[in-house]
Design an enzyme around this catalytic site. Sequence first.
Site, PDB file in Angstrom:
ATOM      1  N   GLY A 124      44.377  37.962  34.274  1.00 23.87           N
ATOM      2  CA  GLY A 124      44.528  38.128  35.707  1.00 23.87           C
ATOM      3  C   GLY A 124      43.190  38.403  36.356  1.00 23.87           C
ATOM      4  N   SER A 125      43.183  39.252  37.369  1.00 28.09           N
ATOM      5  CA  SER A 125      41.968  39.524  38.129  1.00 28.09           C
ATOM      6  C   SER A 125      40.844  40.050  37.240  1.00 28.09           C
ATOM      7  CB  SER A 125      42.276  40.537  39.244  1.00 28.09           C
ATOM      8  OG  SER A 125      41.114  40.881  39.954  1.00 28.09           O
TER       9      SER A 125
ATOM     10  N   LYS B 260      53.088  47.802  31.245  1.00 31.27           N
ATOM     11  CA  LYS B 260      53.454  46.876  30.171  1.00 31.27           C
ATOM     12  C   LYS B 260      52.686  47.137  28.879  1.00 31.27           C
ATOM     13  CE  LYS B 260      54.664  43.130  33.374  1.00 31.27           C
ATOM     14  NZ  LYS B 260      54.384  41.736  33.790  1.00 31.27           N
TER      15      LYS B 260
ATOM     16  N   HIS C  60      41.273  51.170  32.056  1.00 30.43           N
ATOM     17  CA  HIS C  60      41.893  52.309  32.733  1.00 30.43           C
ATOM     18  C   HIS C  60      42.472  53.202  31.640  1.00 30.43           C
ATOM     19  CE1 HIS C  60      43.865  54.784  35.595  1.00 30.43           C
ATOM     20  NE2 HIS C  60      45.045  54.209  35.608  1.00 30.43           N
TER      21      HIS C  60
ATOM     22  N   ASP D 155      41.341  58.343  39.328  1.00 34.09           N
ATOM     23  CA  ASP D 155      41.764  57.032  39.808  1.00 34.09           C
ATOM     24  C   ASP D 155      43.141  57.114  40.479  1.00 34.09           C
ATOM     25  OD1 ASP D 155      41.174  53.993  39.674  1.00 34.09           O
ATOM     26  OD2 ASP D 155      43.208  54.133  38.895  1.00 34.09           O
TER      27      ASP D 155
ATOM     28  N   GLU E  49      43.888  56.506  44.542  1.00 36.58           N
ATOM     29  CA  GLU E  49      44.853  55.502  44.990  1.00 36.58           C
ATOM     30  C   GLU E  49      45.939  56.122  45.872  1.00 36.58           C
ATOM     31  OE1 GLU E  49      44.598  52.696  40.950  1.00 36.58           O
ATOM     32  OE2 GLU E  49      46.271  54.074  41.268  1.00 36.58           O
TER      33      GLU E  49
ATOM     34  N   GLU F 211      43.473  48.239  67.135  1.00 36.82           N
ATOM     35  CA  GLU F 211      42.822  49.543  67.150  1.00 36.82           C
ATOM     36  C   GLU F 211      43.040  50.345  65.872  1.00 36.82           C
ATOM     37  OE1 GLU F 211      40.685  50.337  69.280  1.00 36.82           O
ATOM     38  OE2 GLU F 211      41.087  48.714  70.694  1.00 36.82           O
TER      39      GLU F 211
ATOM     40  N   SER G 292      29.754  54.127  68.932  1.00 39.89           N
ATOM     41  CA  SER G 292      29.325  54.823  70.151  1.00 39.89           C
ATOM     42  C   SER G 292      29.308  56.330  69.948  1.00 39.89           C
ATOM     43  CB  SER G 292      30.276  54.483  71.301  1.00 39.89           C
ATOM     44  OG  SER G 292      31.548  55.074  71.086  1.00 39.89           O
TER      45      SER G 292
END
Length: 345
Positions: A34-35, A93, A116, A199, A203, A235, A260
């Site tokens: 995956g990623s 999993k 992780h 972590d 999150e 906004e 600002s």
Amino acid sequence: MEKTCYEMTSKTYYDQDANWDIMKGKTIAIIGYGSQGHAHALNLKDSGANVIVGLYEGSKSKAIAESHGLKVYTVAEAVKQADITMVLIPDEKQADVYKTEIGPNLKPGSALAFAHGFNIHFQQIIPPENVDVFMVAPKGPGHLVRRTFTEGSGVPDVFAVYQDASGQCFDIAVAYARGIGGTRAGILQTTFRDETEEDLFGEQCVLMGGLCQLMKTGFEVLVEAGYPPEMAYFECFHEMKLIVDLCYEGGITKMVNSCSDTAEYGSYVIGPRIITEDTKKEMKKCLEEIQNGKFASEWLQENRAGGRARFKAMRRLAQEHPIEKVGARLRNMMPWLKGQDKLQF
């Protein structure tokens, strides 16, 4: 009064600190594509490592990995060949896959790695004593890990050694981080416990739970007061990226200097009224529930219940929130955003 240290306490390691020779002759199995999986595999391959991919039978990612020039095997077959097995499938999993396909096929003297610390820290996976166990966790999504690598830089990593069976686990972890580009930016040593708990806290209380709830609540307050939902979206939601990008580039100081004086003054006097001491107390309670395993137990039970009904119901409600519907309409007015919701590996 609590004593708090805000000084840097972790040493940073770079390319020159890595012994890349320790990777010679080693086969690295990336479990999942995956990623993070695709980024680790391709970066290691480009660094000269021998990389294979382990996927479940029928995975749609097989054709993608093969198109990238990688050899794909079942998880069990990949682990049997591996000197380093990096597990990059979802937390919920990992324990089941470890029990049936990874654990029985780990070679004595090999290394088991994670991005992780969840399953090791909460003892969902208990590795044998004859393997190294380490973590390399990039502090960025997989597509960024890959893109920065191809551009000649990298994403900072944190790394940890949980079990040093070989006496070389530290060097292997640092070399692995070099292979994915982490030592180009710098890597920090941590522990499985610290990485996991920090972590999860980040999150839940800030990045996803806290921030998303803040944006939705601000949107609701403006709309309920009679303001147009489109303006409320701009906004309270759309401009968040502008603020975060400035913080990312130069900290809060750069962000306030780019806004600002009116906005800056308002942030100082109103911010503490929104994020109060009661908010901080609740954050501390959430951290305690992470530390004592309450959250992990609830999440694992949700996955064992079958169908994850409660989780899916909460996801559905979140997707049906008016800010999502208004946002979808407004994003259609921004053609430059088209396709950015789909990560290309």
